[in-house]
Design a protein around this motif. Structure first.
Motif, PDB file in Angstrom:
ATOM      1  N   VAL A  81       0.705  -1.494   0.026  1.00  0.00           N
ATOM      2  CA  VAL A  81       0.179  -0.331   0.217  1.00  0.00           C
ATOM      3  C   VAL A  81       0.830   1.281  -0.198  1.00  0.00           C
ATOM      4  O   VAL A  81       1.988   1.177   1.056  1.00  0.00           O
ATOM      5  N   LYS A  82       1.074   2.513  -1.033  1.00  0.00           N
ATOM      6  CA  LYS A  82       1.115   3.619  -0.821  1.00  0.00           C
ATOM      7  C   LYS A  82       0.937   4.134   0.168  1.00  0.00           C
ATOM      8  O   LYS A  82       0.174   4.479   1.194  1.00  0.00           O
ATOM      9  N   LEU A  83       2.407   5.374   0.438  1.00  0.00           N
ATOM     10  CA  LEU A  83       1.739   6.100   2.504  1.00  0.00           C
ATOM     11  C   LEU A  83       0.905   7.111   1.448  1.00  0.00           C
ATOM     12  O   LEU A  83       0.086   7.374   2.555  1.00  0.00           O
ATOM     13  N   ASN A  95      -2.452   8.122   3.823  1.00  0.00           N
ATOM     14  CA  ASN A  95      -2.512   9.657   4.234  1.00  0.00           C
ATOM     15  C   ASN A  95      -3.604   9.904   4.064  1.00  0.00           C
ATOM     16  O   ASN A  95      -4.359  10.613   4.287  1.00  0.00           O
ATOM     17  N   LYS A  96      -4.569   9.351   2.455  1.00  0.00           N
ATOM     18  CA  LYS A  96      -5.343   9.697   2.243  1.00  0.00           C
ATOM     19  C   LYS A  96      -6.891   9.465   2.844  1.00  0.00           C
ATOM     20  O   LYS A  96      -7.681  10.068   3.256  1.00  0.00           O
ATOM     21  N   ARG A  97      -6.812   8.088   3.590  1.00  0.00           N
ATOM     22  CA  ARG A  97      -7.707   7.053   4.014  1.00  0.00           C
ATOM     23  C   ARG A  97      -7.603   7.988   5.746  1.00  0.00           C
ATOM     24  O   ARG A  97      -8.618   7.944   6.197  1.00  0.00           O
ATOM     25  N   ILE A  98      -6.642   8.283   6.112  1.00  0.00           N
ATOM     26  CA  ILE A  98      -5.980   8.765   7.301  1.00  0.00           C
ATOM     27  C   ILE A  98      -7.204  10.523   7.563  1.00  0.00           C
ATOM     28  O   ILE A  98      -7.883  10.779   8.254  1.00  0.00           O
ATOM     29  N   GLU A  99      -6.799  11.084   6.702  1.00  0.00           N
ATOM     30  CA  GLU A  99      -7.579  12.300   6.577  1.00  0.00           C
ATOM     31  C   GLU A  99      -8.564  12.215   6.028  1.00  0.00           C
ATOM     32  O   GLU A  99      -9.918  12.754   6.583  1.00  0.00           O
TER      33      GLU A  99
END
Length: 54
Positions: A4-6, A10-14
């Motif tokens: 999984v790309k970082l 980060n998009k999922r976290i946001e």
């Protein structure tokens, strides 16, 4: 194991942060609406004063 790309993480976290903020806001709105219907105090007086800087 899938890589999984970082950037994707980060998009999922946001997206999760925004969802959480929306849920908190809706919860407060429901709490306020219920207080209006029942006549209960929504926020304690000291919290209102603190929020107003008094």
């Amino acid at each position: 194991m899938r890589k999984v790309k970082l950037e994707d993480i980060n998009k999922r976290i946001e997206a999760n942060k925004k969802s959480h903020a929306t849920i908190k806001l809706l919860s407060k709105m429901i709490e306020a609406e219920n207080s209006i219907k029942t006549g209960d105090e929504w926020l304690p007086e000291d919290e209102v004063k603190k929020g107003l800087g008094l």
